[in-house]
Write a protein that holds these residues in place. Structure first.
Motif, PDB file in Angstrom:
ATOM      1  N   GLY A 102       1.656   2.635   3.489  1.00 16.44           N
ATOM      2  CA  GLY A 102       0.717   3.666   3.075  1.00 16.44           C
ATOM      3  C   GLY A 102       0.726   4.839   4.022  1.00 16.44           C
ATOM      4  N   ARG A 103      -0.291   5.689   3.900  1.00 15.26           N
ATOM      5  CA  ARG A 103      -0.397   6.880   4.726  1.00 15.26           C
ATOM      6  C   ARG A 103      -1.579   6.731   5.687  1.00 15.26           C
ATOM      7  N   ASN A 104      -1.466   7.382   6.827  1.00 18.60           N
ATOM      8  CA  ASN A 104      -2.562   7.434   7.808  1.00 18.60           C
ATOM      9  C   ASN A 104      -3.097   6.040   8.142  1.00 18.60           C
ATOM     10  N   LEU A 105      -2.191   5.092   8.321  1.00 21.35           N
ATOM     11  CA  LEU A 105      -2.639   3.728   8.587  1.00 21.35           C
ATOM     12  C   LEU A 105      -3.293   3.586   9.956  1.00 21.35           C
ATOM     13  N   ASP A 106      -2.945   4.480  10.880  1.00 16.78           N
ATOM     14  CA  ASP A 106      -3.612   4.437  12.190  1.00 16.78           C
ATOM     15  C   ASP A 106      -5.114   4.657  12.051  1.00 16.78           C
ATOM     16  N   VAL A 121     -18.538   1.678  -3.682  1.00 17.40           N
ATOM     17  CA  VAL A 121     -17.774   2.406  -4.694  1.00 17.40           C
ATOM     18  C   VAL A 121     -17.104   3.638  -4.102  1.00 17.40           C
ATOM     19  N   VAL A 122     -17.911   4.549  -3.544  1.00 19.79           N
ATOM     20  CA  VAL A 122     -17.367   5.825  -3.068  1.00 19.79           C
ATOM     21  C   VAL A 122     -16.445   5.627  -1.874  1.00 19.79           C
ATOM     22  N   ALA A 123     -16.900   4.898  -0.856  1.00 18.01           N
ATOM     23  CA  ALA A 123     -16.082   4.720   0.352  1.00 18.01           C
ATOM     24  C   ALA A 123     -14.737   4.046   0.053  1.00 18.01           C
ATOM     25  N   PRO A 124     -14.682   2.955  -0.725  1.00 19.09           N
ATOM     26  CA  PRO A 124     -13.378   2.372  -1.057  1.00 19.09           C
ATOM     27  C   PRO A 124     -12.489   3.329  -1.850  1.00 19.09           C
ATOM     28  N   ALA A 125     -13.089   4.105  -2.757  1.00 20.10           N
ATOM     29  CA  ALA A 125     -12.289   5.053  -3.534  1.00 20.10           C
ATOM     30  C   ALA A 125     -11.683   6.125  -2.633  1.00 20.10           C
ATOM     31  N   VAL A 126     -12.481   6.614  -1.696  1.00 23.16           N
ATOM     32  CA  VAL A 126     -11.967   7.618  -0.746  1.00 23.16           C
ATOM     33  C   VAL A 126     -10.862   7.016   0.116  1.00 23.16           C
ATOM     34  N   ALA A 127     -11.072   5.776   0.577  1.00 19.81           N
ATOM     35  CA  ALA A 127     -10.058   5.119   1.413  1.00 19.81           C
ATOM     36  C   ALA A 127      -8.771   4.892   0.630  1.00 19.81           C
ATOM     37  N   ALA A 128      -8.904   4.503  -0.639  1.00 15.94           N
ATOM     38  CA  ALA A 128      -7.708   4.278  -1.464  1.00 15.94           C
ATOM     39  C   ALA A 128      -6.915   5.576  -1.631  1.00 15.94           C
ATOM     40  N   PHE A 129      -7.618   6.673  -1.832  1.00  9.96           N
ATOM     41  CA  PHE A 129      -6.945   7.962  -1.994  1.00  9.96           C
ATOM     42  C   PHE A 129      -6.331   8.430  -0.679  1.00  9.96           C
ATOM     43  N   ARG A 130      -7.014   8.166   0.422  1.00  9.48           N
ATOM     44  CA  ARG A 130      -6.522   8.631   1.721  1.00  9.48           C
ATOM     45  C   ARG A 130      -5.298   7.855   2.179  1.00  9.48           C
ATOM     46  N   HIS A 131      -5.326   6.529   2.014  1.00  8.48           N
ATOM     47  CA  HIS A 131      -4.255   5.698   2.584  1.00  8.48           C
ATOM     48  C   HIS A 131      -3.149   5.375   1.583  1.00  8.48           C
TER      49      HIS A 131
END
Length: 283
Positions: A227-231, A196-206
């Motif tokens: 998206g953003r920060n794909l590297d 839950v938390v990790a995917p949500a953070v990744a969705a917000f980041r990328h």
């Protein structure tokens, strides 16, 4: 770690004086209690194996974890069935009841708290097993199969109310009860953290978005995602991701698709063939 916990659970159970073999009924009851504890433990391992823990996936591989998940599930449900059979049989011998009367006493007598929730949890787990059979899965859509598998979480949660507050071994042994609470809490933290938390953070980041859809052939489309920060994803050519498209119809399920183009740091591309309801609607 897995084997050590299993040994620790068994040692706490034996050390607490729960192994009794003075009669057939006592022996069957002991077998039923131990198989119940081990099945509950394997149920926790079952969800941890596919909790998407990065360290496990890097070292072991998602495909191998999936196989382990399947075989662990077989052993887990076998132990659940053994627990039910031996407990009912053992208690019926000790109480000198018929099997039918013992079952009615367990479920409706108010003597054994938590039996209703335990029965519901067992039925839910058996439902998950039934949908996992190949012959059944071929006739059930992936979406329904995925939804039914969510019942496993409910079954495990319901086992708490049978095992922790009312389990004879854990009621009498504070250390064992706290040990089990720790296992349940650790599993919950892992599930919430990585599913839950990790995917949500990744969705917000990328901030991944479908940039455009290109038809490659009848029933085959390529989706270009920007998206953003794909590297930061450290994606490799051909690597698969579990994709969850956040629209009204698809947000609740995730499906695996491999990258069909080498990542360039600006976009990702997947190519999908219409093989089921989900993939057919992606276009």
């Amino acid at each position: 770690l897995v084997v050590g916990n299993a040994v620790g659970i068994t040692w706490l159970w034996v050390h607490g004086g729960n192994l009794t073999i003075h009669s057939t009924g006592a022996l069957f009851t002991s077998i039923g209690r131990l198989t119940g504890l081990q099945s509950a433990y394997l149920a926790l391992i079952q969800v941890v194996l596919l909790a998407r823990i990065p360290a496990l996936e890097r070292v072991i591989g998602f495909d191998r974890l999936t196989r382990w998940h399947r075989w662990n599930g077989h052993v887990c449900i076998d132990l659940v069935v053994a627990h039910v059979v031996f407990i009912v049989w053992g208690y019926s011998l000790l109480d000198k009841f018929t099997l039918g009367k013992e079952i009615r006493t367990m479920l409706g007598g108010g003597i054994y708290p938590g039996m209703i929730t335990a029965t519901i949890g067992t039925v839910l787990l058996l439902g998950v097993v039934a949908t996992s059979l190949v012959i059944v899965r071929r006739r059930v859509s992936y979406e329904w199969w995925y939804a039914v598998h969510l019942m496993a979480y409910a079954g495990i949660a319901l086992s708490w109310f049978h095992e922790i507050p009312t389990g004879n071994e854990l009621v009498l042994d504070r250390i064992a009860a706290d040990y089990w609470r720790g296992l349940f809490i650790a599993t919950l933290v892992v599930i919430v953290g990585f599913r839950v938390v990790a995917p949500a953070v990744a969705a917000f980041r990328h901030r991944l978005r479908v940039a455009y859809v290109q038809e490659e052939a009848p029933g085959v489309v390529s989706l270009t995602i920007t998206g953003r920060n794909l590297d930061g994803l450290h994606a490799r050519p051909g690597q698969f991701f579990l994709w969850r498209f956040l629209d009204r119809h698809r947000w609740w399920s995730a499906h695996p698709f491999s990258l069909s183009a080498a990542p360039d740091g600006r976009s990702l591309r997947i190519t999908v063939k219409a093989l089921g309801d989900h993939s057919a609607r992606l276009a």
